[in-house]
Scaffold this motif. Structure first.
Motif, short mmCIF file in Angstrom:
data_model
loop_
_atom_site.label_atom_id
_atom_site.label_comp_id
_atom_site.label_asym_id
_atom_site.label_seq_id
_atom_site.Cartn_x
_atom_site.Cartn_y
_atom_site.Cartn_z
N SER A 7 49.58 9.06 7.70
CA SER A 7 49.29 8.69 9.09
C SER A 7 48.00 9.38 9.51
O SER A 7 47.79 10.57 9.23
N ILE A 8 47.10 8.60 10.15
CA ILE A 8 45.81 9.15 10.59
C ILE A 8 45.63 8.80 12.06
O ILE A 8 45.44 7.63 12.42
N ALA A 9 45.69 9.81 12.91
CA ALA A 9 45.50 9.62 14.35
C ALA A 9 44.04 9.90 14.71
O ALA A 9 43.49 10.94 14.33
N MET A 10 43.44 8.95 15.41
CA MET A 10 42.02 9.09 15.77
C MET A 10 41.71 8.19 16.94
O MET A 10 42.49 7.31 17.30
N GLY A 11 40.53 8.39 17.51
CA GLY A 11 40.09 7.54 18.60
C GLY A 11 39.55 6.22 18.09
O GLY A 11 39.19 6.08 16.91
N ASN A 12 39.48 5.26 18.98
CA ASN A 12 38.98 3.93 18.64
C ASN A 12 37.47 3.90 18.84
O ASN A 12 36.97 3.44 19.86
N TYR A 13 36.75 4.43 17.85
CA TYR A 13 35.30 4.55 17.94
C TYR A 13 34.64 3.62 16.93
O TYR A 13 35.24 3.23 15.92
N ASP A 14 33.36 3.32 17.15
CA ASP A 14 32.62 2.58 16.13
C ASP A 14 32.58 3.35 14.82
O ASP A 14 32.63 2.77 13.74
N ARG A 15 32.55 4.67 14.89
CA ARG A 15 32.45 5.52 13.70
C ARG A 15 33.77 5.67 12.94
O ARG A 15 33.79 6.27 11.86
N THR A 16 34.86 5.17 13.50
CA THR A 16 36.15 5.17 12.77
C THR A 16 36.60 3.76 12.41
O THR A 16 37.55 3.58 11.66
N ARG A 17 35.92 2.74 12.95
CA ARG A 17 36.42 1.37 12.83
C ARG A 17 36.51 0.89 11.39
O ARG A 17 37.42 0.16 11.02
N ALA A 18 35.56 1.30 10.55
CA ALA A 18 35.59 0.84 9.16
C ALA A 18 36.76 1.42 8.38
O ALA A 18 37.19 0.84 7.38
N ILE A 19 37.30 2.56 8.82
CA ILE A 19 38.52 3.09 8.23
C ILE A 19 39.71 2.21 8.63
O ILE A 19 40.56 1.86 7.81
N VAL A 20 39.74 1.82 9.89
CA VAL A 20 40.86 1.04 10.42
C VAL A 20 40.89 -0.36 9.83
O VAL A 20 41.95 -0.85 9.42
N ASP A 21 39.74 -1.03 9.74
CA ASP A 21 39.74 -2.42 9.26
C ASP A 21 39.62 -2.54 7.74
O ASP A 21 39.62 -3.64 7.19
N GLY A 22 39.53 -1.40 7.06
CA GLY A 22 39.56 -1.42 5.61
C GLY A 22 38.23 -1.61 4.92
O GLY A 22 38.18 -1.66 3.69
N ARG A 23 37.13 -1.69 5.67
CA ARG A 23 35.82 -1.83 5.01
C ARG A 23 35.47 -0.58 4.21
O ARG A 23 34.78 -0.66 3.21
#
Length: 330
Positions: A7-23
């Motif tokens: 589990s990875i808790a983080m803010g919804n930032y442009d700098r985290t988005r590629a982790i979230v969407d799998g890029r």
């Protein structure tokens, strides 16, 4: 080999988005992303160690390191940074014309230990001679009455922190004139709604921040990335993998910001502000890693100890997993 589910808790930032969407793939990890507000993340992480990996308040984490009870170990991924000259709000009808006029005033805070508040108090003391003991701090919820410190703190005897009256909110108290100002990472709602007697202490906060950076070369750090210590001990490859993955995600965000064919952010003047920031701070204003940020972290830890939040002066290298203090090169 099966990837490690975390589990990875983080803010919804442009700098985290590629982790979230799998890029961007974190080596060896099957992430379960949770996009949460800082308040929820930090409360759950520090009270209950609720996440395997979590964005953490630098201040609260430093307290836990100083006390020797840190359940997380940090990676020098700085998911939140900000110049905090934007974070000081005042009643404009109280004769507060300059920072020195805060002496003797009542200032609202959501929590004394917030990283933003550590930076602001340090800057007020160092640049303008306003010590924490010169102000009465009124602690409470911004829009909901009552808010506990996420970690209990013991402050110097000359620092006065009083609770907001039962049922009162800091936003309401500022709007009604029951306090003279507010300091915090979020703007008070009465300011955003255009209250006629609520404004910023630094009316041109960008100029104030640029002057501060030219003098100090400091872009303040608010948050780090933390791994539950037991997991890092079991998987010593993990801190480096997280450092690599989050750095790659930031690079993608910066590349998108540089693409001016169509603005990627719902905000005018993006290109102009980006050019202004890079002219002042270099091609990568938002650096990760200890090397380029040691002086920033040292200044924060100086402030943190001087303000009585950490019972001893923590050293920079104590904050981070040893494997993230250096990187390979080709």
């Amino acid at each position: 080999m099966t990837d490690l589910t975390l589990s990875i808790a983080m803010g919804n930032y442009d700098r985290t988005r590629a982790i979230v969407d799998g890029r961007v793939k974190i080596d060896g990890v099957d992430p379960v992303p949770m996009l949460l507000s800082p308040e929820e993340m930090f409360f759950r992480a520090f009270r209950h160690q609720a996440f395997d990996v979590s964005e953490l308040s630098l201040s609260s984490y430093s307290i836990s390191v100083a006390r020797g009870d840190a359940h997380y170990v940090a990676v020098p991924v700085f998911l939140s940074r900000a110049f905090r000259h934007t974070s000081v709000y005042i009643r404009t009808d109280r004769g507060i014309e300059r920072p020195e006029d805060l002496k003797g005033k009542k200032i609202g805070i959501a929590e004394y230990q917030l990283s933003a508040n550590v930076w602001v108090r340090g800057i007020l003391d160092e640049d303008f001679g306003i010590k924490p003991s010169d102000v009465t701090w009124v602690r409470g919820g911004m829009d909901t009455p009552g808010r506990p410190e996420k970690i209990n703190v013991k402050l110097p005897s000359d620092v006065e922190v009083v609770a907001a009256p039962e049922g009162a909110t800091l936003n309401g108290m500022l709007a009604d004139g029951d306090i003279d100002g507010f300091i915090g990472p979020r703007w008070p709602r009465c300011f955003s709604e255009g209250h006629p007697h609520v404004g910023r202490l630094f009316t041109d906060s960008v100029d104030a921040a640029e002057d501060y950076y030219r003098r100090t070369q400091i872009f303040p750090i608010m948050h780090v990335l933390g791994i539950r210590r037991s997991i890092a001990e079991m998987h010593p490859w993990l801190p480096g993998a997280l450092m690599k993955g989050f750095t790659q995600a930031k690079v993608l965000a910066q590349e998108a910001l540089q693409d001016t064919s169509a603005t990627k952010v719902t905000m005018p003047f993006v290109e102009d502000n980006l050019h202004r920031a890079q002219a002042l701070m270099g091609s990568d204003p938002w650096t990760y890693g200890v090397g380029q940020n040691r002086h920033v972290l040292d200044r924060f830890l100086d402030y943190h100890h001087a303000q009585g939040l950490s019972p001893r002066r923590v050293q920079v290298d104590e904050l981070f997993h040893p494997s993230t203090l250096e990187a390979y090169s080709l």
